[in-house]
Design an enzyme around this catalytic site. Structure first.
Site, PDB file in Angstrom:
ATOM      1  N   ASN A   1      27.968  -2.850 -37.132  1.00 27.13           N
ATOM      2  CA  ASN A   1      26.947  -3.508 -36.075  1.00 27.13           C
ATOM      3  C   ASN A   1      27.975  -2.923 -34.979  1.00 27.13           C
ATOM      4  O   ASN A   1      28.895  -3.534 -34.762  1.00 27.13           O
ATOM      5  CB  ASN A   1      26.483  -4.309 -36.052  1.00 27.13           C
ATOM      6  CG  ASN A   1      25.307  -4.157 -35.339  1.00 27.13           C
ATOM      7  OD1 ASN A   1      25.529  -2.972 -34.051  1.00 27.13           O
ATOM      8  ND2 ASN A   1      24.794  -5.539 -34.646  1.00 27.13           N
ATOM      9  N   TRP A   2      27.456  -1.462 -34.636  1.00 27.89           N
ATOM     10  CA  TRP A   2      28.698  -1.063 -33.259  1.00 27.89           C
ATOM     11  C   TRP A   2      28.502  -1.447 -32.080  1.00 27.89           C
ATOM     12  O   TRP A   2      28.652  -1.180 -31.201  1.00 27.89           O
ATOM     13  CB  TRP A   2      29.319   0.327 -33.202  1.00 27.89           C
ATOM     14  CG  TRP A   2      29.710   0.775 -34.899  1.00 27.89           C
ATOM     15  CD1 TRP A   2      30.271   0.287 -35.570  1.00 27.89           C
ATOM     16  CD2 TRP A   2      30.083   2.184 -34.714  1.00 27.89           C
ATOM     17  NE1 TRP A   2      31.360   1.307 -36.050  1.00 27.89           N
ATOM     18  CE2 TRP A   2      31.023   2.150 -35.901  1.00 27.89           C
ATOM     19  CE3 TRP A   2      29.991   3.962 -33.588  1.00 27.89           C
ATOM     20  CZ2 TRP A   2      31.511   3.541 -36.437  1.00 27.89           C
ATOM     21  CZ3 TRP A   2      30.372   4.849 -34.452  1.00 27.89           C
ATOM     22  CH2 TRP A   2      31.571   4.769 -35.778  1.00 27.89           C
ATOM     23  N   LYS A   3      26.873  -1.783 -32.511  1.00 27.43           N
ATOM     24  CA  LYS A   3      26.253  -2.612 -31.056  1.00 27.43           C
ATOM     25  C   LYS A   3      26.254  -1.542 -29.949  1.00 27.43           C
ATOM     26  O   LYS A   3      26.532  -0.073 -30.381  1.00 27.43           O
ATOM     27  CB  LYS A   3      26.641  -3.851 -30.841  1.00 27.43           C
ATOM     28  CG  LYS A   3      27.448  -4.604 -31.213  1.00 27.43           C
ATOM     29  CD  LYS A   3      27.013  -6.346 -31.083  1.00 27.43           C
ATOM     30  CE  LYS A   3      27.681  -7.212 -32.221  1.00 27.43           C
ATOM     31  NZ  LYS A   3      27.299  -8.638 -31.545  1.00 27.43           N
TER      32      LYS A   3
ATOM     33  N   GLU B   1      23.291 -14.218 -40.197  1.00 22.77           N
ATOM     34  CA  GLU B   1      23.812 -14.686 -38.412  1.00 22.77           C
ATOM     35  C   GLU B   1      23.476 -15.983 -37.646  1.00 22.77           C
ATOM     36  O   GLU B   1      22.502 -16.062 -37.304  1.00 22.77           O
ATOM     37  CB  GLU B   1      23.888 -13.579 -37.861  1.00 22.77           C
ATOM     38  CG  GLU B   1      24.003 -11.746 -38.482  1.00 22.77           C
ATOM     39  CD  GLU B   1      24.240 -11.018 -37.818  1.00 22.77           C
ATOM     40  OE1 GLU B   1      25.866 -10.341 -37.950  1.00 22.77           O
ATOM     41  OE2 GLU B   1      23.856 -10.537 -37.156  1.00 22.77           O
TER      42      GLU B   1
ATOM     43  N   GLY C   1      30.271 -13.069 -32.290  1.00 21.12           N
ATOM     44  CA  GLY C   1      30.903 -12.715 -31.113  1.00 21.12           C
ATOM     45  C   GLY C   1      31.202 -13.716 -30.397  1.00 21.12           C
ATOM     46  O   GLY C   1      31.869 -13.615 -29.326  1.00 21.12           O
TER      47      GLY C   1
ATOM     48  N   HIS D   1      17.976  -8.750 -35.340  1.00 17.37           N
ATOM     49  CA  HIS D   1      19.629  -9.091 -34.776  1.00 17.37           C
ATOM     50  C   HIS D   1      18.890 -10.136 -33.702  1.00 17.37           C
ATOM     51  O   HIS D   1      18.320 -10.314 -32.675  1.00 17.37           O
ATOM     52  CB  HIS D   1      20.150  -8.248 -33.873  1.00 17.37           C
ATOM     53  CG  HIS D   1      21.542  -8.549 -34.151  1.00 17.37           C
ATOM     54  ND1 HIS D   1      21.964  -9.437 -32.597  1.00 17.37           N
ATOM     55  CD2 HIS D   1      22.612  -8.713 -35.132  1.00 17.37           C
ATOM     56  CE1 HIS D   1      23.656  -9.339 -33.393  1.00 17.37           C
ATOM     57  NE2 HIS D   1      23.699  -8.840 -33.761  1.00 17.37           N
TER      58      HIS D   1
ATOM     59  N   GLY E   1      30.893  -6.847 -36.324  1.00 22.06           N
ATOM     60  CA  GLY E   1      30.513  -6.406 -35.735  1.00 22.06           C
ATOM     61  C   GLY E   1      31.954  -6.133 -34.734  1.00 22.06           C
ATOM     62  O   GLY E   1      32.437  -5.305 -35.356  1.00 22.06           O
TER      63      GLY E   1
END
Ligand code: PGA
Length: 247
Positions: free
Chosen positions: A8-10, A165, A171, A94, A231
């Site tokens: 997930n590159w956000k 998650e 993060g 998300h 991430g």
């Protein structure tokens, strides 16, 4: 069932940077062991270029989609459009979308339904906040988040995947421990079996939140962990390669 490693590159990577990252990753499909699959979730703007250069067999997904197919919805991107540019999957729910963009269960339910109608595989993200964990609400929260999944009669496991998650581990550098992951994934597994019968056993449950090269081996072998959603660590070439290959 193949385990999934999802990146997930956000909101990172311009088109040029995305191309460079894929180029540097340089993952020939034949080098990926047969028991796992890899999926990349770039931002909307980089999906098209990625679809042109991703080796066939590495899946492309979007990080969100509209709950409408078409129409006067300025700024939205429909699942039809995503399918058209080569997306196979979409991440929905998300915690960053739930918390920062106020996506509630009712919007999410519409998104899931329309994405499935358009033939996208839905990866629905769920997980509790720290306060909910401290108040012993994990079971209630997860069951409520799962309750919006539609009734599906056939091939559910090809259409739906769940990513657990815990919000406090996203993060933040924190990772859920083995005990916490076992507990949450077993709540999810049982709920999927209640809803979908035996097929519920084949629905993949990914873990996400602080996955890195140095913990992938321990996380991936936990019962009911059928893959990982990564991430930060997915945007570093060496680290992401380790997460794909080193287990
Ligand atoms: P992280 O993010 O790996 O950077 O914790 C995971 C995610 O948000 O999907």
């Amino acid at each position: 069932m193949k385990k999934m490693v999802a990146a997930n590159w956000k909101m990172h990577k311009t088109c040029t940077e995305a191309q460079q990252l894929l180029h540097d990753l340089d993952i020939p499909l034949r080098s990926i062991p047969g028991d796992r699959e890899v999926a990349i979730f770039p931002p909307f703007t980089a999906l098209f270029v990625c679809s042109k250069i991703l080796p066939t067999g590495i899946y492309l997904g979007a990080q969100n989609c509209s709950y409408k197919k078409e129409g006067p919805f300025t700024g939205e991107v429909s699942p039809t459009m995503l399918k058209d540019i080569g997306c196979h999957k979409v991440l929905l729910g998300h915690s960053e979308r739930r918390i920062l963009f106020h996506e509630n269960n009712s919007i999410l339910q519409k998104k899931i339904n329309i994405a499935l109608e358009e033939g996208l595989e839905v990866i629905m993200c769920i997980g509790e906040t720290l306060v909910e964990r401290e108040n012993d609400q994990i079971y209630t929260v997860l069951i409520q988040q799962l309750s919006i999944l539609p009734e599906i009669l056939t091939n559910v496991s090809q259409q739906i995947c769940i990513a657990y998650e815990p919000v406090w581990a996203i993060g933040t550098g924190k990772v859920a421990g083995q005990k916490e992951i076992i507990e949450a994934h077993s709540i999810i597994r049982n709920s999927l079996i209640d809803k979908y019968g035996l097929e519920g056993k084949d629905i993949r449950i990914l873990y996400g939140g602080g996955v890195k090269a140095n913990n992938i081996k321990d996380i991936i072998k936990i019962e009911n962990v059928d893959g990982v959603l990564v991430g930060n660590a997915s945007m570093n070439v060496e680290t992401f390669k380790k997460i794909i290959f080193d287990w």
